[in-house]
Write an enzyme that holds these catalytic residues in place. Sequence first.
Site, short mmCIF file in Angstrom:
data_model
loop_
_atom_site.label_atom_id
_atom_site.label_comp_id
_atom_site.label_asym_id
_atom_site.label_seq_id
_atom_site.Cartn_x
_atom_site.Cartn_y
_atom_site.Cartn_z
N ASP A 1 67.36 -18.47 -19.43
CA ASP A 1 68.00 -17.21 -19.77
C ASP A 1 69.38 -17.42 -20.38
O ASP A 1 70.11 -16.45 -20.63
CB ASP A 1 68.09 -16.27 -18.56
CG ASP A 1 68.91 -16.84 -17.41
OD1 ASP A 1 70.07 -17.23 -17.63
OD2 ASP A 1 68.40 -16.89 -16.29
N GLU B 1 90.29 -0.77 -38.74
CA GLU B 1 90.82 0.47 -38.17
C GLU B 1 91.20 1.44 -39.28
O GLU B 1 91.34 1.08 -40.46
CB GLU B 1 92.04 0.14 -37.30
CG GLU B 1 92.70 1.33 -36.61
CD GLU B 1 91.75 2.10 -35.68
OE1 GLU B 1 90.89 2.83 -36.23
OE2 GLU B 1 91.90 2.01 -34.46
N ASP C 1 66.78 -19.65 -10.78
CA ASP C 1 68.02 -19.03 -10.31
C ASP C 1 68.15 -19.17 -8.79
O ASP C 1 69.23 -19.48 -8.28
CB ASP C 1 68.04 -17.56 -10.72
CG ASP C 1 69.24 -16.81 -10.16
OD1 ASP C 1 70.35 -17.06 -10.65
OD2 ASP C 1 69.06 -16.00 -9.23
N HIS D 1 89.88 -5.06 -29.48
CA HIS D 1 90.78 -6.21 -29.47
C HIS D 1 91.77 -6.14 -28.30
O HIS D 1 92.01 -5.07 -27.73
CB HIS D 1 91.55 -6.30 -30.79
CG HIS D 1 92.41 -5.08 -31.04
ND1 HIS D 1 93.64 -4.91 -30.45
CD2 HIS D 1 92.20 -3.99 -31.80
CE1 HIS D 1 94.16 -3.75 -30.84
NE2 HIS D 1 93.30 -3.17 -31.67
N GLU E 1 74.24 -24.88 -16.41
CA GLU E 1 72.99 -24.61 -17.11
C GLU E 1 72.46 -25.86 -17.81
O GLU E 1 71.25 -26.16 -17.76
CB GLU E 1 73.20 -23.47 -18.11
CG GLU E 1 73.37 -22.11 -17.45
CD GLU E 1 73.98 -21.07 -18.36
OE1 GLU E 1 73.95 -19.88 -18.00
OE2 GLU E 1 74.50 -21.44 -19.44
#
Length: 452
Positions: free
Chosen positions: A82, A332, A131, A256, A57
Amino acid sequence: MPSVPAAGRQFVVEADGGSRGNPGPAGYGAVVLDPATGETLAEAAEFIGVATNNVAEYKGLIAGLRAARELDPSASVRVRMDSKLVVEQMSGRWKIKHPDMRPLAAEAARILPSSQVSYEWIPRERNKHADRLANEAMDAGKRGERWSPSRSTADLSSAADASAARVVGDAAAGAARARAALAGAGAGMGAGSGSRAGAGADTGALVSAGVPVAAGVAASTSATSAQGTEVGSAPSVGWGTSADLGAPATFVLLRHGETALTPSKRFSGSGGSDPELSAVGRGQAERAAAAFAERGTIEAIVSSPLRRCRETAAAVAARLGLDVHIEEGLRETDFGAWEGLTFGEVRERYPDDLDAWLGSAKAAPTGGGESFATVARRVAAARDRLIAAYPRRTVLAVTHVTPIKTLVRLALGAPPESLFRMELSAASISAVAYYADGNASVRVLNDTGHLR
């Protein structure tokens, strides 16, 4: 032959890059456009060997800026990409932490004076010309050839897309009018059986018009009271109201990675040993990070304060060049005396307490843990803070099983017992979008494709 503009005019540079493997065979594409006419003034594309998406990119950006400079070094250039990473880093809003990115960003910054260049993020579907150029370059590299502008069809394909976009735009405008009409019609609907039939007909009309019907059509963003009843400001539901047409705040919810307690499904909350990621969990975090780097849509990262989430978030942040902000409300559940035990061990030691917990959101685990009603209030408050802090932005929230299930449950307006009917794998991805009118839309649940 590309036409050469008069001195001092404005250009649009659209650039993109891709890697088939990340890292893998990579290439970039860039196009310089006349913003007034949409005419293509210059194209560039190249296969660059094995590289990451982000490197490709940046290479595309450099090629596009160089092409603009060759046409007119005094021109004002609007760069559209993008890649949120490149746009935010080059705009100076995000730090450039990855060592591979720093020299590329510095090279891009030297091509034209910063006062002449501005940056804009665009959705991937609006960056198809660049692209296609990048993919043509990668295809040429696969054949052992160099990309040739004489063989490129990217410009022709983009012209066809522009023609099709006019039709799509007309359909979108019609869909918006349909929603507005339904907003007016909704006020006159009765509460009896006729109302149910009318709602079904409305949904069908919206689908025909091309309007996405949210998964949270019957959603309420209320929290759970201490008595176990739903309270709070319940928005008008569905599309039968004056719905917000703007971009939502989108929470990408990443559980996680694994810890030593995960494979045996032991209770592991905020009141236990705060375990670190295992080797498997670290690998899962890296694969998630690679997936988010490839997608390039994450604008901010927040995390539970617990170690396993902070480690998972840090792996993603390192790839995206973002900071991690801690949100205490995403921790949590405190499972009290059940911490570290399997479900079977809890059943054996605390059968009555477990039955009560399974039967009521108000019941807490043995030894002063948190009930699901308490967790729902905490998570809902964190949700509201994040929506206010990141309006219309895409935020990665690294958290745990109960907070993710709770956010999904509240978005769907589902009862507390639905928490026991969702599966969430380690390092899985879910997503919920929140609109300014109070509606919520569940986009993804328990996606593990990036781990395969």
